[in-house]
Design a protein around this motif. Structure first.
Motif, mmCIF file in Angstrom:
data_model
loop_
_atom_site.group_PDB
_atom_site.id
_atom_site.type_symbol
_atom_site.label_atom_id
_atom_site.label_comp_id
_atom_site.label_asym_id
_atom_site.label_seq_id
_atom_site.Cartn_x
_atom_site.Cartn_y
_atom_site.Cartn_z
ATOM 1 N N GLY A 1 0.921 -1.280 0.187
ATOM 2 C CA GLY A 1 -0.054 -0.020 0.245
ATOM 3 C C GLY A 1 0.993 1.303 -0.050
ATOM 4 N N HIS A 2 2.071 1.330 -0.304
ATOM 5 C CA HIS A 2 3.032 2.184 -0.221
ATOM 6 C C HIS A 2 3.063 2.747 -1.675
ATOM 7 N N LEU A 3 2.212 3.457 -2.069
ATOM 8 C CA LEU A 3 1.898 3.884 -3.510
ATOM 9 C C LEU A 3 3.006 4.946 -3.877
ATOM 10 N N VAL A 4 3.398 5.939 -2.837
ATOM 11 C CA VAL A 4 4.497 6.772 -3.377
ATOM 12 C C VAL A 4 5.804 6.026 -3.720
ATOM 13 N N GLY A 5 6.239 5.008 -3.021
ATOM 14 C CA GLY A 5 7.310 4.285 -3.203
ATOM 15 C C GLY A 5 7.366 3.593 -4.670
ATOM 16 N N ALA A 6 5.713 3.116 -4.726
ATOM 17 C CA ALA A 6 5.668 2.174 -6.118
ATOM 18 C C ALA A 6 5.825 3.139 -7.183
ATOM 19 N N GLN A 7 5.318 4.327 -7.217
ATOM 20 C CA GLN A 7 5.532 5.068 -8.191
ATOM 21 C C GLN A 7 6.901 5.636 -8.639
ATOM 22 N N ALA A 8 7.542 6.082 -7.706
ATOM 23 C CA ALA A 8 8.859 6.280 -7.612
ATOM 24 C C ALA A 8 9.540 5.065 -8.486
ATOM 25 N N GLU A 9 9.537 4.100 -8.174
ATOM 26 C CA GLU A 9 10.272 2.892 -8.896
ATOM 27 C C GLU A 9 9.799 2.815 -10.205
ATOM 28 N N VAL A 10 8.474 2.525 -10.407
ATOM 29 C CA VAL A 10 8.132 2.259 -11.682
ATOM 30 C C VAL A 10 8.456 3.558 -12.687
ATOM 31 N N LEU B 1 4.823 -0.420 -17.634
ATOM 32 C CA LEU B 1 3.638 0.326 -18.019
ATOM 33 C C LEU B 1 2.608 -0.317 -17.345
ATOM 34 N N LEU B 2 2.281 -1.694 -17.226
ATOM 35 C CA LEU B 2 1.086 -2.120 -16.550
ATOM 36 C C LEU B 2 1.275 -1.960 -15.266
ATOM 37 N N GLN B 3 2.287 -1.958 -14.715
ATOM 38 C CA GLN B 3 2.405 -1.775 -13.281
ATOM 39 C C GLN B 3 1.888 -0.344 -12.879
ATOM 40 N N ARG B 4 2.452 0.457 -13.898
ATOM 41 C CA ARG B 4 1.866 1.949 -13.675
ATOM 42 C C ARG B 4 0.458 2.102 -13.621
ATOM 43 N N ALA B 5 -0.202 1.459 -14.479
ATOM 44 C CA ALA B 5 -1.639 1.166 -14.690
ATOM 45 C C ALA B 5 -2.352 0.873 -13.202
ATOM 46 N N THR B 6 -1.568 -0.067 -12.788
ATOM 47 C CA THR B 6 -2.060 -0.766 -11.454
ATOM 48 C C THR B 6 -1.998 0.384 -10.226
ATOM 49 N N ILE B 7 -0.952 1.066 -10.364
ATOM 50 C CA ILE B 7 -0.910 2.110 -9.314
ATOM 51 C C ILE B 7 -2.008 3.146 -9.586
ATOM 52 N N ASP B 8 -2.027 3.381 -11.065
ATOM 53 C CA ASP B 8 -3.072 4.620 -11.384
ATOM 54 C C ASP B 8 -4.407 4.301 -10.680
ATOM 55 N N LEU B 9 -4.866 2.891 -10.801
ATOM 56 C CA LEU B 9 -6.132 2.562 -10.486
ATOM 57 C C LEU B 9 -6.276 2.566 -8.991
ATOM 58 N N ALA B 10 -5.145 2.397 -8.343
ATOM 59 C CA ALA B 10 -5.179 2.287 -6.675
ATOM 60 C C ALA B 10 -5.156 3.818 -6.117
ATOM 61 N N LEU C 1 -8.695 7.582 -15.501
ATOM 62 C CA LEU C 1 -8.314 7.989 -16.835
ATOM 63 C C LEU C 1 -6.788 7.757 -17.199
ATOM 64 N N SER C 2 -6.057 7.922 -16.262
ATOM 65 C CA SER C 2 -4.536 7.878 -16.542
ATOM 66 C C SER C 2 -4.109 6.352 -16.679
ATOM 67 N N ALA C 3 -4.966 5.610 -16.000
ATOM 68 C CA ALA C 3 -4.910 4.009 -15.766
ATOM 69 C C ALA C 3 -5.217 3.628 -17.229
ATOM 70 N N GLN C 4 -6.353 4.017 -17.731
ATOM 71 C CA GLN C 4 -6.745 3.615 -18.789
ATOM 72 C C GLN C 4 -5.858 3.883 -20.353
ATOM 73 N N SER C 5 -5.361 5.030 -20.178
ATOM 74 C CA SER C 5 -4.512 5.520 -21.337
ATOM 75 C C SER C 5 -3.210 4.619 -21.221
ATOM 76 N N THR C 6 -2.838 4.293 -20.176
ATOM 77 C CA THR C 6 -1.395 3.743 -19.813
ATOM 78 C C THR C 6 -1.528 2.057 -20.684
ATOM 79 N N ALA C 7 -2.850 1.577 -19.776
ATOM 80 C CA ALA C 7 -3.298 0.296 -20.306
ATOM 81 C C ALA C 7 -3.366 0.072 -21.806
ATOM 82 N N ARG C 8 -3.945 1.174 -22.543
ATOM 83 C CA ARG C 8 -4.293 1.029 -23.954
ATOM 84 C C ARG C 8 -2.910 1.210 -24.790
ATOM 85 N N ARG C 9 -1.815 2.069 -24.107
ATOM 86 C CA ARG C 9 -0.755 1.919 -24.640
ATOM 87 C C ARG C 9 -0.002 0.616 -24.679
#
Length: 988
Positions: A874-883, A903-912, A917-925
């Motif tokens: 649940g540490h999304l700040v760290g997850a975002q920085a890593e990805v 990118l798929l990990q980034r979409a997962t973070i965006d969903l959380a 919208l960001s998750a949708q765009s990243t997943a489509r890419r």
């Protein structure tokens, strides 16, 4: 070596900790940081702790307590609430804990709350109620916690804010009186020792001694360039400029280095509390030497141990201090646009990644560069991190002033015509002035005639300079000319002992220098320096002598003997001190450097075959230098040097040619230079095919398959792997056939061919006892591929022991490179079994390898594992920085499959977060990329993420299609997350 010292400054620097939720307030934090820098104070930001939230609480609170003040920014999010196992209490957010730590240590706290009436398009806590699987109790707890935190801050609120710019202004306004009071109290403490004692717990006052590894060659008479100087000076004076990398781009001899040398003088008088490091690639093109020297300067606790210089340097530069790196002559490590390369593309991968990280934003670090070529690799940050400054020839007044400074006399018109005769080219004007002033008492009438030269060449600048140098050479004494020619043989500065060895060699190598002693050589060098033909800089041992690169190109042709003979003298002087077959292969960087220099002079002495043999026997080939030491940069550079003279290389025995190309491919592959690696391995493949050496051909094809699947070219990888199997069957080696089947099965797994990969993994399987010294590396690498497949499908029979046994086998055989790859699998398996402690332990082991090497593949795997751990925590700040660190690395290196997974990990973070919208765009890419290369696992995961994003957006009808497609694919390939897709479908 000079280090940052604890010395009192006349003006104190205060550290201000910035505390806030990170994801929703990134722009606000940046504005506060800029405000503090403009107040000439040091911002301290929350460190990025990746997958180690248990460490981050302690560290964040310590930094907040040690700072002089804290600025708290509070929006509509409460943020991460660490529990007792993570260092918190399960109630207070990390921001609250930071404020509490500052108050407990009597630090000033300035709190700024968002205006409730302000427009706000960022996430709010209550927005989580709109998610399909929202936990109302958890959301209510966060909303209540946020309100309680605001109540706690009530007496410390300085103001409210509406926008990032509004916040920046109010922070500057609020902190100014506090700074005035603090500085006044500082001034009232007149005794420097009392100041140090009084504030030793609150201010880290450092003065960095500038580290000038190679002095920048000054212009003997610098004139003009007022506009460019002003641009550079303003850039330095701005504490937060938008462009962090400046590149002075111009043709050789235009005066780039001289301009930077003038700028450096200005900077020295206006130093900031950070480091200043100067390196010239004209003097040393070895990337590993540059990175090592920079690490030793910038690191808090410098060490020569291990490697991983790039990662270590990036960590050191991210300490928040305003560091400056000056790199002169970067074109020496850039492509000239031949062999299919883009002109200006950086050859040295480590340098490219370093400059990209600075341009992207490596805290307060900046860089100034001089080069003949534009920095193609930084175009993504043009005017938003990278700025190119084009340098033209001198204007007429400046050129006139330079000539007069050399003693050239005459009317302005006469002097101007003289300058125009060499195109006002800075170096040509200076050399012409030196020539006329030294030998003709400044009489313009003795200037060379340039008309004939211009008619014979398209490069008028080079032709004119060559004509001046031709006349100059005639006037030099024989010892001056011979010494300058020998000095020009070397691509870097040399000391007097090396020049003395040439003089003592006698014969044609010494020429007129034969019998000269050290004093005579120094006097000749002094005369050449006075004429602007030679410059000197001081190293720890002795003065280093060098010449302008343009002058080297000319005077090298006056050597009078083959350059081979000069380098042979140097080789002969170095060889006796180094064993050609050491009893123990070297790991120490100093000893590696000595062998490196001997190999270089052996090659330059015309002994390429002997240099290759020395590389094999003394450095242990890739098996030691790469697998054990992890010095990929050095290995790649040595192999590139072996092929640099194509005429000589092409005369080598084809077996040796194949060996060099194969080694080159391995080093470049580990460095993440996949295109260059593939080109080298294709060359080795063609040679081995022509030699009908099917044993090595099988190996070449396997490596080509590996490189191609990393780039997302799965169908081409399948062709190479299939041919590798066919060749291995013809060869009759069970080992080679096993490894080829592993590679073929892995590609088929990526393509989603379930039946094929099952058959071929079964054909590849070998008993663990078959792992032997000669083929251990390849088999270890290959068995890793099946273990990854078993994790992808969550094989219930896979245990930690299965992986740990292979790690032990690798350790016993010295297969250091393979161990972190298995440790990544251990971490992934630990996550599957919900063993976060084990996953973190595996990650730490992996990063002990990436800290020593520049293994891009493992570094990307570490980012993905760290992201997964942080998301699970649940540490999304760290997850975002890593990805967000991994994505540009994968993109820059061409690791297409890794990029899709990130990118798929980034979409997962965006969903959380939630940011659907960001998750949708990243997943489509990610879906488009997966479909293009046939990566079925990425396609299934992208469809799943697209469906979840549609649900979060309330578009349930649009969600069904992607989720049903994902379920069909996941079922076919036995994806371990199939149940998650089915659960999502059940909500529709």
């Amino acid at each position: 070596m000079p280090r940052a010292s604890e010395l009192p400054l006349s003006k104190p620097i205060f550290r201000v900790f910035i505390s806030s939720t990170a994801i929703d307030l990134q722009e606000h934090r940046k504005k506060v940081e800029e405000a503090l820098l403009r107040l000439e104070q040091l911002p301290v930001e929350m460190e990025t702790f990746g997958a180690k939230p248990d460490d981050s609480v302690t560290t964040c609170c310590r930094l907040a307590a040690e700072a002089d003040a804290l600025v708290a920014i509070v929006g509509h999010r409460y943020g991460w609430v660490p529990d007792a196992s993570e260092g918190g209490d399960g109630v207070k957010s990390i921001t609250w804990l930071e404020v509490q730590a500052a108050l407990s240590n009597a630090r000033s706290v300035f709190a700024f709350l968002v205006d409730p009436a302000a427009d706000w398009n960022r996430p709010k806590e209550q927005d989580q109620l709109l998610e399909p699987n929202a936990d109302p109790v958890k959301v209510f707890s966060a909303v209540r916690g946020l309100q309680q935190f605001k109540n706690f801050l009530e007496k410390r609120v300085r103001d409210t804010f509406t926008t990032p710019d509004n916040l920046q202004a109010k922070v500057a306004l609020s902190l100014s009186p506090w700074l005035t009071d603090e500085i006044r109290r500082w001034d009232q403490t007149t005794d420097s020792q009392q100041r140090s004692e009084k504030r030793s717990d609150r201010i880290v006052v450092r003065q960095w001694d500038a580290r000038v590894i190679h002095a920048l060659q000054p212009a003997p008479h610098f004139e003009g360039r007022a506009e460019q100087l002003q641009v550079l000076q303003r850039w330095w004076d701005d504490p937060a400029p938008p462009d962090r990398v400046l590149a002075l781009v111009a043709a050789g001899g235009t005066g780039k280095t001289a301009l930077i040398e003038q700028t450096l003088r200005y900077i020295e008088g206006r130093r900031r509390p950070g480091g200043l490091f100067v390196w010239s690639f004209y003097e040393n093109q070895k990337t590993e030497a540059f990175l090592r020297a920079a690490c030793q300067y910038f690191e808090e606790q410098p060490s020569d141990d291990g490697g991983g210089w790039l990662e270590r340097l990036q960590i050191a530069l991210a300490d928040g201090k305003p560091h400056l790196i000056i790199l002169d002559g970067l074109e020496r490590v850039q492509s000239e646009g031949v062999g299919g390369r883009i002109r200006g593309e950086l050859d040295e991968h480590s340098v490219k990644l370093l400059l990209q990280s600075i341009a992207r934003g490596l805290k307060q670090t900046r860089a100034i560069i001089t080069t003949r070529f534009d920095l193609i690799d930084l175009h993504s940050w043009a005017n938003q991190g990278y700025r190119r400054i084009m340098l033209d020839d001198l204007d007429a007044p400046a050129a006139r002033a330079v000539l007069r400074a050399w003693g050239v006399h005459g009317s302005d018109n006469v002097i101007d015509r003289l300058a125009q005769s060499v195109g006002c080219h800075a170096l040509s004007v200076s050399v012409l002035g030196s020539y006329l002033g030294t030998y003709w008492a400044g009489d313009p009438a003795h200037a060379p005639d340039f008309e004939l030269d211009e008619a014979q060449t398209s490069d008028k600048t080079a032709s004119r300079l060559a004509r001046v140098l031709s006349e100059y050479a005639k006037k030099l004494s024989a010892p001056e000319r011979d010494l300058l020619a020998r000095l020009s043989t070397f691509s870097r500065g040399v000391d007097i002992s090396l020049l003395l060895s040439l003089a003592q060699a006698g014969g044609p190598v010494a020429a007129s220098l034969a019998g000269c002693h050290e004093g005579t050589l120094r006097r000749i060098l002094g005369a050449l320096k006075q004429q602007g033909l030679v410059f000197t800089y001081r190293k720890i041992e002795d003065d280093q002598y060098s010449a302008h690169p343009f002058l080297r190109e000319y005077f090298h042709n006056l050597l009078g003997v083959p350059a081979y003979d000069v380098h042979e003298v140097i080789r002969a002087s170095l060889a006796p001190g180094l064993a050609s077959r050491p009893s123990r292969l070297p790991n120490d960087p100093v000893l590696l450097d000595r062998y490196d220099i001997l190999i270089e002079h052996t090659r330059l002495a015309g002994r390429l075959g002997e240099a290759i043999k020395l590389y094999r026997s003394a450095l242990g080939e890739y098996g030691h230098l790469g697998l054990t030491v992890g010095d990929y940069d050095r290995g790649a550079r040595i192999q590139t040097a072996f092929v640099s003279d194509r005429g000589v290389f092409d005369r080598l025995d084809p077996v040796e040619q194949s060996f060099v190309m194969y080694e080159r491919g391995l080093y470049f592959g580990d460095l993440g230079e996949l295109i260059q690696a593939e080109a080298a391995l294709e060359a080795a493949t063609n040679i081995d095919r022509s030699l009908k050496d099917i044993g090595y051909l099988c190996v070449d094809l396997r490596h080509l398959a590996c490189l191609r699947w990393k780039q997302g070219r799965l169908h081409e990888a399948h062709l190479a792997a299939t041919e590798s199997v066919q060749v291995a069957q013809e060869h009759g080696s069970a080992d080679r056939l096993s490894m080829s089947y592993y590679h073929l099965a892995y590609v088929e797994m990526m393509l989603g061919r379930r039946n094929d990969w099952a058959v071929h993994f079964a054909a590849a399987r070998r008993p663990a006892g078959d792992l032997n010294a000669s083929t251990g590396f390849a088999i270890a690498r290959s068995s890793y591929l099946e273990l990854e497949q078993r994790i992808r499908v969550a094989d219930p029979q896979l245990t930690f022991t299965d992986i740990e046994d292979v790690i032990g086998n690798c350790q016993s055989r010295g297969l250091s490179r393979e161990i972190p790859r298995y440790q990544l699998l251990l971490g992934q398996l630990a996550l599957l079994k919900l063993d976060l402690r084990g996953a973190r332990r595996a990650l730490a082991d992996v990063r002990s390898w990436t800290d020593r090497t520049h293994d891009v593949e493992v570094a990307l795997g570490a980012h993905m594992l760290a992201t997964a751990i942080a998301v699970r925590d649940g540490h999304l700040v760290g997850a975002q920085a890593e990805v967000d660190t991994g994505i540009p690395l994968a993109a820059a290196c061409g690791y297409q499959l890794a990029l899709i997974d990130l990118l798929l990990q980034r979409a997962t973070i965006d969903l959380a977060l939630p940011e659907p919208l960001s998750a949708q765009s990243t997943a489509r890419r990610a879906h488009a990329m997966s479909t293009e290369c046939g990566y079925v696992w990425g396609e299934a995961d992208a469809l799943h993420a697209m469906g979840l994003a549609n649900i979060a957006l309330g578009e349930h009808g649009a969600a069904r299609g992607p989720l049903e497609q994902s379920a069909e694919i996941r079922k076919r390939i036995e994806h371990r997350e199939l149940s998650a897709t089915m659960d999502a479908l059940a909500t529709l």
